[in-house]
Scaffold this motif. Sequence first.
Motif, PDB file in Angstrom:
ATOM      1  N   GLU A 110      32.698   2.713  45.603  1.00 34.04           N
ATOM      2  CA  GLU A 110      32.346   3.628  46.689  1.00 34.04           C
ATOM      3  C   GLU A 110      33.511   4.544  47.046  1.00 34.04           C
ATOM      4  OE1 GLU A 110      29.314   4.188  48.098  1.00 34.04           O
ATOM      5  OE2 GLU A 110      28.763   2.937  46.393  1.00 34.04           O
ATOM      6  N   ARG A 113      34.016   7.283  44.474  1.00 37.85           N
ATOM      7  CA  ARG A 113      33.069   8.393  44.706  1.00 37.85           C
ATOM      8  C   ARG A 113      33.633   9.349  45.760  1.00 37.85           C
ATOM      9  NH1 ARG A 113      27.408   6.583  43.594  1.00 37.85           N
ATOM     10  NH2 ARG A 113      27.373   4.306  43.478  1.00 37.85           N
ATOM     11  N   ALA A 146      29.289  11.246  39.811  1.00 39.77           N
ATOM     12  CA  ALA A 146      29.695   9.959  40.390  1.00 39.77           C
ATOM     13  C   ALA A 146      28.908   9.685  41.658  1.00 39.77           C
ATOM     14  CB  ALA A 146      31.192   9.968  40.678  1.00 39.77           C
ATOM     15  N   ASP A 147      28.727  10.707  42.473  1.00 40.79           N
ATOM     16  CA  ASP A 147      28.007  10.529  43.732  1.00 40.79           C
ATOM     17  C   ASP A 147      26.532  10.210  43.506  1.00 40.79           C
ATOM     18  OD1 ASP A 147      28.329  10.650  46.641  1.00 40.79           O
ATOM     19  OD2 ASP A 147      26.930  12.342  46.535  1.00 40.79           O
ATOM     20  N   VAL A 158      30.756   3.932  37.522  1.00 41.63           N
ATOM     21  CA  VAL A 158      30.984   5.185  38.253  1.00 41.63           C
ATOM     22  C   VAL A 158      31.990   6.061  37.521  1.00 41.63           C
ATOM     23  CG1 VAL A 158      31.916   6.192  40.369  1.00 41.63           C
ATOM     24  CG2 VAL A 158      30.330   4.263  40.495  1.00 41.63           C
TER      25      VAL A 158
END
Length: 547
Positions: A110, A113, A146-147, A158
């Motif tokens: 996370e 990202r 990636a998002d 990712v």
Amino acid sequence: MLEALQSVDGAALRRWARVCVDGLASRREEINRLNVFPVPDSDTGTNLLFTMRAAADEARGAVEEASVGEVAAALARGAVAGARGNSGVILSQVLRGIAEIAGAGPLDAESVRGALNEAAVLAAEAISIPVEGTIVTVLRHAAAAADACPRGTDLGGVVSVAAAAAAEALGKTPSQLAALGKAGVVDAGGLGLVVILDALVGVVTGVIPERSDLTVVAVAAPAPEAVEAPTGPPVECDHDAGGQDYEVMYLLGDSDDHRVGALRSRLDELGGSVIIVGDGGGSWSVHVHCADPGAAVEAGLAAGRPRQIRISCFALDAARERPPVPARSAGRAILAVVAGDGAAELFAAEGAAVLRCDEPVTPHQLLAAIRRLGYGEVLVLPNGALPAQELVTVGVAARDENHSVLLLPTSSVVQGLAALAVHDPERVAVDDAFAMSEAAATTRWGSLRVAEERALTLIGTCERGDGLGLLGREVVVIAPDAAEAGRRLLDNVLGVGGELVTLLLGAQVPDGLADLLTDHVAKHHPGVEVLIYPGGQDGDLLQLGVE
């Protein structure tokens, strides 16, 4: 195979920096060969390597048990301080994006990202005039991919998706940026970013992606076309730098966001490729391509405290990077910078090589044309295409122990023709150059134009459509139409004597104007001969020389 990491700590981030340095070092020359935008100075790979190495060195100085946030901050700080070139400055923002998101804990899927998104935003904000098809475009696509990964995707997934998206975006850059498409290459900075993201994949998963099957790593810029001399055909030049012949970079301290904003506006006025980035700790890296490096530094003094000022001249840098010079070739070449088909044919018919630049010519282009001639002695007729300061720069870069280059003071095409008329290859080069320079100096020159808009001149205000007569670069005649302006201009220039008038007709010269002016000379200035040639130049209805 090593077990994939689920998060990146300070030690892994340091390891990633070292892998980036190794990857960029191994691909430096390949990336350099792709470098055609914004200036084809073949140093993007070198700049990225230097910047990443500065970042890694700064991170190496952090304590062994430093957190990922502390290591990321050190990487960003080192990259901003050591950034070289456009691409290096953008790379510093990739590292700053990580630093902005990283906290005391490790980087997971996370936060990576978020770091890539933050990097994309910072990079876009750093550039005054974003251009599609560059490293910034590649970074944006990597961040978006990636998002878009489903929540729950692990870190390896990712970063792998981001790197693959970057490689895909890189392959599209030639269709987005005309300079790349024309040269048949992908963006050099974008390839560097793919190398950096692939290094992250390698650190996280234990396997660096193999991309040798992609054209993005196999493309090389084609060799430039030769300028045939001394009797070769005209050569179209490639307009790349737009007169922005210096790269200026410095670090800026003791400033603030308001003054940095004012600095950006001032640099936008002075040149292009303006990039200003911060390290998040009160220091900014400033980058600009411009024609006046002194003014760019003065702008920094007004905004804060500049330090580590670096000024590079693209032409001189190219000279330092070229391979060992060949042995001196026999003979002497004349190179003329000429606009217009007719003018180019005139010079070529007299044995000169021609550099066709119907748009502004840059020092880099002139330097490349001189080198491609392959002659030990070259006399250059710049014909007003470049200011004296830039000609001096080209001359310094072009000369060496095997090549003598003399740039003659021809301020117009008609002066160039007068100089070429007395050229004698049997004379010693310096004597030949002196005779040609003297012929140019004794040729009074001017031009006839039509005013495109209302404007203030030294002799008064002209209206749109007025005829303008110029001696040198100054308006000396304003008349209701071009014919009247031409008659008065001839009276003016022949009022102090003259035996020969040469008229070089432009592409937009009205029918009958040359005959009208010839009749005027015959009637009011008996004994003066008039020679008329098609020039084909844009802008001036005609150019004239008086001897």
